[in-house]
Structures are given as C-alpha cells and as structure tokens.
Write an enzyme that holds these catalytic residues in place. Structure first.
Site, short mmCIF file in Angstrom:
data_model
loop_
_atom_site.label_atom_id
_atom_site.label_comp_id
_atom_site.label_asym_id
_atom_site.label_seq_id
_atom_site.Cartn_x
_atom_site.Cartn_y
_atom_site.Cartn_z
N GLU A 86 -11.28 -10.77 -1.08
CA GLU A 86 -10.99 -10.57 0.36
C GLU A 86 -12.00 -11.33 1.23
O GLU A 86 -12.49 -10.84 2.21
CB GLU A 86 -10.99 -9.07 0.69
CG GLU A 86 -10.06 -8.26 -0.18
CD GLU A 86 -10.01 -6.80 0.17
OE1 GLU A 86 -10.48 -6.42 1.27
OE2 GLU A 86 -9.50 -5.99 -0.64
N GLU A 106 -11.93 0.72 -4.19
CA GLU A 106 -13.02 1.39 -3.45
C GLU A 106 -13.24 2.85 -3.87
O GLU A 106 -13.29 3.76 -3.04
CB GLU A 106 -12.73 1.30 -1.94
CG GLU A 106 -12.57 -0.14 -1.48
CD GLU A 106 -12.16 -0.28 -0.02
OE1 GLU A 106 -12.16 0.73 0.73
OE2 GLU A 106 -11.82 -1.41 0.38
N LYS A 112 0.86 -1.19 0.00
CA LYS A 112 0.00 0.00 0.00
C LYS A 112 0.89 1.24 0.00
O LYS A 112 2.07 1.20 0.37
CB LYS A 112 -0.91 -0.03 1.23
CG LYS A 112 -1.94 -1.16 1.15
CD LYS A 112 -2.73 -1.32 2.42
CE LYS A 112 -3.80 -2.40 2.24
NZ LYS A 112 -4.52 -2.68 3.51
N HIS A 171 -1.87 -5.47 -4.24
CA HIS A 171 -2.95 -4.69 -3.61
C HIS A 171 -2.32 -3.59 -2.78
O HIS A 171 -1.59 -3.91 -1.82
CB HIS A 171 -3.78 -5.66 -2.74
CG HIS A 171 -4.82 -5.01 -1.90
ND1 HIS A 171 -6.04 -4.64 -2.40
CD2 HIS A 171 -4.80 -4.65 -0.60
CE1 HIS A 171 -6.74 -4.09 -1.43
NE2 HIS A 171 -6.02 -4.08 -0.33
#
Ligand code: G3I
Length: 325
Positions: free
Chosen positions: A236, A130, A48, A81
C-alpha cells in the site's frame, strides 16, 4: 535515465507494479494510465466485508465482480484485499446474537465463498489484515472475541482449502518503525508456521513519509520476512511529503518533491534488491494525489502518489523508475 518507459515494463517480469483502484474511477484517462503503467490492482474497498457480506450466507458480488471482470479484460493481476479485518466489519455482524460456533461457521462460509468464487482470477489474498496492535499485542476484534486467538490460523486454513493456488498474505503497517509491533507480527507468523498453517507472504503496507522509516529499518523488516521464507509485498505504498515534525507545506514545494523522488527511489531500490523468489509486487495506494486517503486521514494537504491531478507523472515517478534501474 530513460523516463519514457512504463513502470510495469521497467519492473519487467520480476514483480508486478500495482495500484489500489475503485470501480467508480475506471474510465477515460484513468483507465488508460492504469493499463499502461500498471499490471496489477488491489480493490481499495470493493472486496472488503462491508461491501460483500450483507448477512450470514448473504453476499453481494456486484462490486467485486465488476472489478474482477475489468482486471481480467485488461490482463491485470488482482490482489485480493482483505478477507478479515477489524475495520469495515458490517453493522449486522456487530449485533450478531448467535453462538460463537455459529459465528465461526459464517466466517468460514464467507472466506470459502469469496475465495472459491475468484479462484483462478484472484492470485493472492490479504487473508488477515492488521491483527497486531501498534506497540504490539494481538488486536482485539469481534473475530478474536468470538473465535479465540487461533482465528488467524483458521482463516488461513480456510482460504487454502478454498483455493490451493492462491498466495496467502498477512498484511500490516508501521512494522519497520514500530519494533515491538514488528516483533509480535513475526512471533505470530512463527507460531503459524510451527503449526503448519499455510501462509505464503507478508504485506508491508508502506504508508510512509519522506522522513520515516529509514532504509535500514525497512531492510530489517524485509530480512525477517525472508528469513521465514515469506514472499514480500509492498502492498500500500504512499509517501507523505507533510510528515509529522516538519513545517506543513500547502503546496508541493520543489524541495519536498525532490525528497519524495529520493524516497521512492530508495524504497523501490530496496524492493528490487530482494531475491527474485521473494518478490511479488509493489502496489501504490492510489494513482493521483487528490484521490489519496491520506488527505482525509491526516486532515492536511499532501501529495503522496506518483501522478498529479492532471494525470501527469511527478518526480516521484522518476524516483520509482530510478529504483528499478
Ligand atoms: O461507500 C461508502 C458510501 O456509500 C458512503 O456514502 C460514504 C460516506 O460515508 O462512505 C463510503 O465508504 C467509504 C469507503 O472508503 C469507500 O469510499 C468509507 O466511508 C471510508 O472509510 C473508506 O475508506 C477506505 C478505508 O481503507 C476503510 O475501508 C479508504 O478509501 C482506503 O484507502 C483505506 O485503505 C486502508 C486499507 O484497506 C488497509 N490499510 C490501511 C489503508 C488506509 O486506511
């Protein structure tokens, strides 16, 4: 059902069975279980922005390299991710004083630096995570503010330029249950596709419970993805046994344990029935119950995963295998 079989072998070569992992857990029994039951990993935090992106053009590769090296040594697929997400934006970025053009350039440089570094090792990326609000509408974020509403398209294009062979996913949650969100996710994807923006798949996170969503709701979402020729990743998966609306239990009762087994079977069976060309992976979001993000997030006990704190298989594991029949 033969339960003396590993998840990855039961799924055979139709799709990967993955788990979210953290480098601080990769040893001993955890390592043994991960490498026997699974054949794919997702970094729970190491890839991330907050971990890698120390400043404009300044990247810290230590944590992601460690995970990529581990996965490569253990012949595990790696799902990247997440390149751009409104959570884990590094603090320095929130006080960035450059122009919007300079901001856009550092995001382009970041995406290309990360994807280029792991080209050939990381086979797929959550390029944007998202971006649509609960209840619909594009989520406000520093990326929207500084790059405009086509920031999503730009991120996918930059990722494709950096690694033409990587599968590029959009990833989000609650779309089976939240139909306005679902509608806006697919409207966004329709626009990307109509503008020839490269997007290969969708990640349905599947942070669900024993009660919701129903199989039918998940099927509607999956069908919309397949209609758009999108590869589907259950990215997930975890299944709460203390869902809203039910009496909270303080231990994994037999009744909730069995309900969880049935729900894992239902979800995995649905995924297994997707045409092979649209399959990629089912990734569970963690290995052992006590490690799950759910417990802190919902501030109550829960046992959402496939293995207990002793690394023993739960009934949920049987449900997963049953779904693969
Ligand atoms: O590494 C720091 C540590 O240095 C510090 O001492 C500690 C206390 O502040 O925080 C540590 O960072 C934590 C990080 O996990 C690594 O453990 C963050 O606080 C914590 O917020 C972070 O939580 C992760 C969360 O994403 C935010 O990145 C969860 O583990 C992870 O399960 C969760 O996963 C997300 C997916 O990426 C996207 N979909 C939703 C899913 C659940 O929120």
């Amino acid at each position: 059902i033969d339960t003396d079989v590993f998840l990855k072998d039961k799924a055979a070569n139709n799709f990967f069975v993955g788990a979210a992992v953290s480098t601080n857990r990769l040893s001993g029994k955890y390592n043994e279980l991960l490498t026997t039951e699974f054949n794919s990993i997702t970094a729970e935090s190491e890839m991330k922005m907050r971990t890698i992106f120390l400043g404009p053009g300044n990247y810290n590769w230590t944590a992601p390299d460690a995970l990529v090296n581990y996965a490569t040594e253990n012949n595990l697929n790696i799902h990247g991710h997440a390149l751009v997400w409104h959570v884990e934006v590094p603090d320095w970025m929130t006080t960035f004083t450059g122009t919007d053009e300079e901001f856009e350039q550092i995001i382009e440089d970041y995406i290309k630096a990360v994807v280029t570094r792991y080209a050939g090792k990381i086979t797929s990326w959550d390029v944007v995570n998202e971006a649509i609000n609960d209840g619909g509408g594009i989520r406000n974020s520093i990326f929207l503010e500084k790059m405009g509403s086509d920031y999503i398209a730009k991120c996918f294009q930059w990722a494709r330029e950096a690694d033409p062979d990587a599968l590029l996913f959009y990833n989000d949650y609650n779309t089976p249950e939240d139909l306005t969100k679902q509608n806006d996710v697919y409207a966004m994807i329709d626009e990307l596709q109509s503008n020839n923006i490269p997007i290969d798949g969708i990640g349905l996170q599947m942070h669900i419970s024993i009660d919701n969503p129903t199989r039918q709701q998940i099927q509607v979402d999956v069908d919309k993805a397949i209609e758009r020729n999108l590869i589907v990743h259950f990215s997930e998966l975890d299944i709460r046994v203390n869902p809203d609306g039910r009496q909270i239990v303080n231990s994994l009762t037999e009744e909730r344990d069995f309900a969880q087994r049935l729900k894992y079977k239902e979800v995995v069976d649905l995924y297994n029935s997707i045409p092979d060309s649209f399959k990629y992976a089912i990734t569970v979001w963690g290995i052992r119950d006590p490690e799950s993000w759910i417990i802190d997030q919902y501030n109550r006990p829960d046992w959402p995963l496939l293995f207990d704190d002793s690394f023993d298989r739960k009934s949920a594991h049987i449900g997963f295998l049953e779904g693969l029949e």
